[in-house]
Design an enzyme around this catalytic site. Structure first.
Site, PDB file in Angstrom:
ATOM      1  N   THR A  43      35.570 -10.558   3.927  1.00 35.97           N
ATOM      2  CA  THR A  43      34.565 -11.181   4.776  1.00 35.97           C
ATOM      3  C   THR A  43      33.200 -10.736   4.233  1.00 35.97           C
ATOM      4  O   THR A  43      33.106  -9.735   3.525  1.00 35.97           O
ATOM      5  CB  THR A  43      34.768 -10.746   6.253  1.00 35.97           C
TER       6      THR A  43
ATOM      7  N   GLN B  99      34.592  -5.558  12.063  1.00 34.94           N
ATOM      8  CA  GLN B  99      34.045  -6.400  11.001  1.00 34.94           C
ATOM      9  C   GLN B  99      33.073  -5.627  10.117  1.00 34.94           C
ATOM     10  O   GLN B  99      32.901  -5.924   8.947  1.00 34.94           O
ATOM     11  CB  GLN B  99      33.349  -7.633  11.595  1.00 34.94           C
TER      12      GLN B  99
ATOM     13  N   HIS C 129      23.372 -19.162   4.118  1.00 37.86           N
ATOM     14  CA  HIS C 129      24.263 -18.002   4.155  1.00 37.86           C
ATOM     15  C   HIS C 129      24.143 -17.308   2.798  1.00 37.86           C
ATOM     16  O   HIS C 129      24.507 -17.880   1.766  1.00 37.86           O
ATOM     17  CB  HIS C 129      25.700 -18.471   4.406  1.00 37.86           C
ATOM     18  N   ASP C 130      23.607 -16.087   2.813  1.00 42.74           N
ATOM     19  CA  ASP C 130      23.280 -15.470   1.529  1.00 42.74           C
ATOM     20  C   ASP C 130      24.496 -15.110   0.685  1.00 42.74           C
ATOM     21  O   ASP C 130      24.496 -15.294  -0.531  1.00 42.74           O
ATOM     22  CB  ASP C 130      22.344 -14.257   1.715  1.00 42.74           C
TER      23      ASP C 130
ATOM     24  N   SER D  11      18.980  -8.070  11.558  1.00 43.04           N
ATOM     25  CA  SER D  11      17.538  -8.308  11.396  1.00 43.04           C
ATOM     26  C   SER D  11      16.779  -6.986  11.438  1.00 43.04           C
ATOM     27  O   SER D  11      15.847  -6.756  10.670  1.00 43.04           O
ATOM     28  CB  SER D  11      17.057  -9.230  12.508  1.00 43.04           C
ATOM     29  N   VAL D  12      17.215  -6.107  12.339  1.00 42.93           N
ATOM     30  CA  VAL D  12      16.555  -4.805  12.484  1.00 42.93           C
ATOM     31  C   VAL D  12      16.658  -4.018  11.181  1.00 42.93           C
ATOM     32  O   VAL D  12      15.684  -3.478  10.665  1.00 42.93           O
ATOM     33  CB  VAL D  12      17.217  -4.000  13.631  1.00 42.93           C
TER      34      VAL D  12
ATOM     35  N   GLU E   6      -3.817  12.756   7.833  1.00 40.49           N
ATOM     36  CA  GLU E   6      -3.787  11.801   8.952  1.00 40.49           C
ATOM     37  C   GLU E   6      -2.851  10.640   8.655  1.00 40.49           C
ATOM     38  O   GLU E   6      -2.129  10.159   9.529  1.00 40.49           O
ATOM     39  CB  GLU E   6      -5.211  11.299   9.230  1.00 40.49           C
TER      40      GLU E   6
ATOM     41  N   ARG F 125       0.802  -1.216   0.000  1.00 42.56           N
ATOM     42  CA  ARG F 125       0.000   0.000   0.000  1.00 42.56           C
ATOM     43  C   ARG F 125       0.844   1.280   0.000  1.00 42.56           C
ATOM     44  O   ARG F 125       0.474   2.281  -0.596  1.00 42.56           O
ATOM     45  CB  ARG F 125      -0.889  -0.045   1.252  1.00 42.56           C
TER      46      ARG F 125
ATOM     47  N   THR G  14      -1.820  31.258  18.661  1.00 42.61           N
ATOM     48  CA  THR G  14      -0.894  30.598  19.577  1.00 42.61           C
ATOM     49  C   THR G  14      -1.740  29.942  20.651  1.00 42.61           C
ATOM     50  O   THR G  14      -2.760  30.508  21.069  1.00 42.61           O
ATOM     51  CB  THR G  14       0.097  31.603  20.214  1.00 42.61           C
ATOM     52  N   HIS G  15      -1.339  28.770  21.056  1.00 43.04           N
ATOM     53  CA  HIS G  15      -2.124  27.960  21.998  1.00 43.04           C
ATOM     54  C   HIS G  15      -3.515  27.646  21.442  1.00 43.04           C
ATOM     55  O   HIS G  15      -4.451  27.394  22.194  1.00 43.04           O
ATOM     56  CB  HIS G  15      -2.275  28.644  23.365  1.00 43.04           C
TER      57      HIS G  15
ATOM     58  N   LYS H 101     -19.390  13.476   4.901  1.00 45.80           N
ATOM     59  CA  LYS H 101     -18.017  13.647   5.392  1.00 45.80           C
ATOM     60  C   LYS H 101     -16.961  13.849   4.309  1.00 45.80           C
ATOM     61  O   LYS H 101     -16.933  13.156   3.300  1.00 45.80           O
ATOM     62  CB  LYS H 101     -17.625  12.408   6.215  1.00 45.80           C
TER      63      LYS H 101
ATOM     64  N   SER I 198     -18.381   5.592   5.562  1.00 48.07           N
ATOM     65  CA  SER I 198     -19.355   4.583   5.130  1.00 48.07           C
ATOM     66  C   SER I 198     -20.733   4.883   5.726  1.00 48.07           C
ATOM     67  O   SER I 198     -21.758   4.511   5.181  1.00 48.07           O
ATOM     68  CB  SER I 198     -18.880   3.194   5.533  1.00 48.07           C
TER      69      SER I 198
END
Lengths: 241, 566
Positions: free
Chosen positions: B93, B211, B68-69, B306-307, B274, B4, B140-141, B267, B262
């Site tokens: 490496t 490394q 092991h890629d 992994s992150v 958003e 998406r 403001t505010h 609306k 819906s």
């Protein structure tokens, strides 16, 4: 054939300053018909010119690199076509630089090793092994030494070693700087050119790039008429081709 | 990232194919480097450069066994190269290839985002200029403060996005680094020259690594993205406020056939804004993970990997999507100038209170007294829904200092706009609207070519006492200004050109087979036209500059060149 029937073209760029010298030599010394070719103009009547000289000077003030801007001018587009058809082209000094920049000859020019503008007589040796078959040295013996003046700041010829080796093996090295006895050495090299190269043929031998000025040495009164040997060769070649 | 939010031009960067392509690029650069120092024969190098390739599906099959890629990749490349494959990956490496490629991919993605951000800045500038003199309430505010113009509000966004662009450029600079220094970075099995030469080929800088490339490098990129996202969120949030029913000063465009709810047919919701606000939260939380990737065990552990597999595609794809959405939003927003004026009048003129206060004190009333009177009358104006100016005119204390027409003259809105021109001029000179690209081409003599000019400068430096200078090389710095075509005009022209082109090709039926090729070709092209214009322009510009530099500005035989587009 009389010399009068021979037609030569001389290119003129903003900053060319040897155009008149070449004009004088060809017309008054060798009695040839001469036309100036303006840098903005194309030409297509290739048969009209028996040979073309790109003279020395400081085309476009040597801006960017010596010869770089002139090499992209309109007249050079025509000259490339002229060369492809076998037309005879002699580039002198800045003319040599322009031929390199336009890709018609291999290699590039660097600033003189001395960093100085070198203006003096030097000796060059006819290195070529192909004298009979080319327009520029057909009347000059192999290893003959010519005394000609140089006047340049960027005449330090450079090409990769592989390329230089190839150029030698293909007999494309026309002239090397040397001493009066014809010995090439660092001392006799006025600008740092690799292998003392001072003149270079195109691969079909219809083009010569030459750092020294033969037009300034075409009469004894100028101190040397060795330059006449090159013009006489061209004239002889044109008459007998 | 879910489909998406994935625009193909940026998600393609993170495709397996592009990843392996980049790995191959790195491996080949290393081979060229080894060749240059004489470790791989010319013939073998030639063979490797010519034949090295891969098939994604085959790598995936092999990886099932090797788990092991990088090894699976190398096995596959070896299949196509043959015996000379023994020269590939010499002394490296996996992380040498993986991290160096990661930098290249990250840079590729950031550059794409950068050109999108530049488009956004351009859109904001155009709208800021359009609404430069459109009065609206400054709040403001959330409470009416003093008048501003809508263009002023947009100009603030423009400057902020320009700062975001600056941060992105910094991030591109930072991430342009690689490492090819072996298992723990000590060059034990790979000579430093190989790293130097290969990274030069890849246009990356070397940096001290163990490394892996140190993760603060990438965290900086994630910060640039998160920060840019937050600025986009700020713009979107403003749109949401302005679109609230009670405010109704601006709204997102509502296309034909669009539905807001819906249940409630009336609306029109700020859904794009958003969406942007939501997605920028993800960019921020990914930054947290990127920061946590900095601290690893000893010479590396693999907890970061992994992150990064998740957050790097996600953050770059999302940042790109956010920018894409926001450009559409800004280009197509509906502005209700009448409602802006109406809202300014809601507070019965009390927004001029400061001007009244200053004038009364200027005329001699004690500031404390003036403040008390003005405050009392202003509050009364709102409570009783009476014009503030009328209350002032009826106040005996005020009349001691000001005549009636003097009071009326205080309510001049132009007073607040006297410096709008100055504000715009300053911003736009600080951050000029890009109507042209600036590029710098640096031409330098190749290392192996003697530079007599440099030598001369060196000798002067030495004779001037700067004995620590070892070498000087003199080069040329050539600045080019390239005209940028107007955004919309360009879009139109490109659409036309591509349309004609596609039509011709279909008609002539030569290049594209009508059974399958046509649709594909057409589809691909229209995608490019709508989404990838600026990137195409950048790409074309890059190509043009390379051309100019190669053919005219430098002599490739003796000189190198570097292009920088500003």
């Amino acid at each position: 054939m009389e010399n009068k029937k021979i037609n030569a073209g001389i290119t003129v760029f903003p900053g060319s300053n040897c155009d008149i010298d070449v004009y004088y030599a060809l017309k008054d010394v060798f009695n040839i018909n001469v036309t100036f070719l303006w840098h903005k103009d194309e030409f297509h009547n290739f048969k009209k010119y028996d040979f073309i000289v790109i003279p020395g000077g400081f085309s476009y003030g040597d801006y960017l690199r010596a010869g770089a801007l002139a090499a992209r001018s309109r007249v050079m587009e025509s000259i490339k076509d002229y060369a492809a058809g076998g037309g005879i082209i002699l580039g002198i000094c800045n003319g040599f630089q322009i031929l390199l920049e336009s890709g018609l000859l291999k290699g590039a020019m660097l600033t003189n090793k001395s960093l100085k503008f070198e203006c003096k007589d030097v000796y060059i040796k006819n290195t070529g092994n192909n004298n009979q078959n080319n327009p520029f040295t057909c009347l000059i013996n192999k290893d003959a030494v010519l005394k000609l003046p140089i006047a340049h700041h960027d005449g330090n010829y450079f090409a990769e070693k592989k390329e230089v080796d190839y150029l030698f093996s293909a007999n494309q090295i026309a002239f090397q700087y040397c001493d009066a006895a014809g010995i090439t050495s660092d001392e006799s090299n006025p600008n740092g050119s690799i292998k003392n190269i001072g003149g270079l043929f195109g691969e079909k031998f219809n083009i010569l790039g030459l750092m020294p000025h033969p037009e300034r040495a075409s009469e004894k009164i100028l101190g040397s008429d060795d330059g006449a040997k090159i013009f006489n060769s061209i004239i002889y070649y044109v008459k007998n081709k | 990232m879910i489909e998406r939010y994935s625009l193909p031009e940026i998600s393609d960067i993170w495709s397996l194919k592009n990843k392996y392509n980049t790995w191959l690029k790195v491996e080949l650069a290393v081979c060229s480097a080894y060749n240059k120092i004489g470790k791989i024969p010319d013939k073998s190098t030639e063979n490797i450069l010519k034949n090295a390739r891969f098939e994604v599906a085959e790598i995936e099959e092999t990886e099932k066994i090797t788990k092991h890629d990088v090894i699976a990749f190398l096995t596959n490349v070896a299949k196509y190269v043959g015996e000379d494959s023994r020269y590939i990956h010499l002394g490296l490496t996996s992380s040498d290839v993986g991290d160096t490629s990661f930098s290249l991919l990250f840079r590729q993605a950031l550059n794409l985002i950068l050109s999108k951000a530049e488009s956004l800045a351009e859109s904001l500038a155009q709208k800021a200029l359009k609404y430069k003199h459109t009065p609206m309430m400054g709040r403001t505010h959330g409470i009416h403060a003093e008048p501003i113009t809508f263009g002023f509000k947009l100009l603030i966004f423009y400057e902020e996005i320009n700062r975001g662009i600056y941060r992105l450029k910094q991030a591109v600079e930072t991430v342009s680094c690689g490492k090819l220094s072996g298992a723990v970075g000590t060059f034990a099995n790979v000579p430093p020259e190989v790293e130097k030469i290969a990274l030069e080929i890849l246009d990356l800088k070397p940096l001290l690594s163990n490394q892996i490339i140190q993760r603060d490098i990438y965290a900086e990129c994630f910060y640039a993205l998160a920060s840019l996202g937050a600025s986009c969120e700020k713009i979107a949030l403003e749109m949401r406020h302005l679109m609230r029913t009670e405010v109704s000063e601006a709204e997102e465009s509502f296309s034909a056939g669009q539905k807001g709810s819906s249940a409630m047919p009336h609306k029109k919701n700020p859904i794009v804004s958003e969406n942007i606000c939501g997605l920028s939260r993800v960019l921020r939380s990914n930054l947290m993970s990127a920061l946590e990737d900095i601290a690893l065990w000893h010479e590396r552990d693999i907890s970061h990997s992994s992150v990064e597999r998740i957050i790097t595609p996600d953050s770059t794809i999302l940042a790109y999507y956010i920018l894409h959405q926001l450009i559409n939003l800004v280009d197509n927003m509906v502005v209700h100038e009448d409602k802006m004026l109406k809202n300014m009048q809601l507070t019965k003129g009390v927004i001029f209170s400061q001007k009244v206060l200053l004038t009364l004190t200027d005329k001699g009333m004690l500031r404390e007294d003036a403040y008390a009177i003005v405050q009392k009358l202003a509050h009364q104006a709102i409570q009783t829904e009476t014009e503030f100016v009328i209350l002032l005119k009826n106040n005996a204390d005020v009349l001691k200092y000001l005549k009636e027409d003097e009071i009326r003259n205080l309510f001049d809105i132009n007073y607040y706009y006297k410096n709008i021109d100055f504000i715009f001029e300053r911003s736009l000179s600080l951050f000029p609207i890009p109507d042209s690209y600036k590029a710098v081409v640096k031409v330098t003599l190749k290392d192996e070519v003697l530079d007599p000019q440099g030598k001369a400068v060196l000798s002067v430096l030495k004779s001037s006492g700067f004995n620590n200078i070892e070498d000087v090389r003199v080069g040329k710095h050539i600045e080019l200004t390239i005209k940028k075509e107007k955004k919309n005009k360009r879009k139109e022209e490109r659409n036309n050109a591509a349309g004609n082109n596609a039509a011709d090709k279909i008609e002539n039926n030569n290049e594209y087979d009508s059974s399958s090729g046509n649709n594909k070709y057409h589809g691909k092209n229209s995608k490019n036209n709508n989404q990838n214009l600026d990137e195409l322009d950048k790409e074309a510009l890059n190509k043009e500059l390379r051309d100019i530099s190669e053919k005219i500005l430098s002599n490739p035989l003796i000189e190198n060149f570097e292009i920088e587009i500003k």
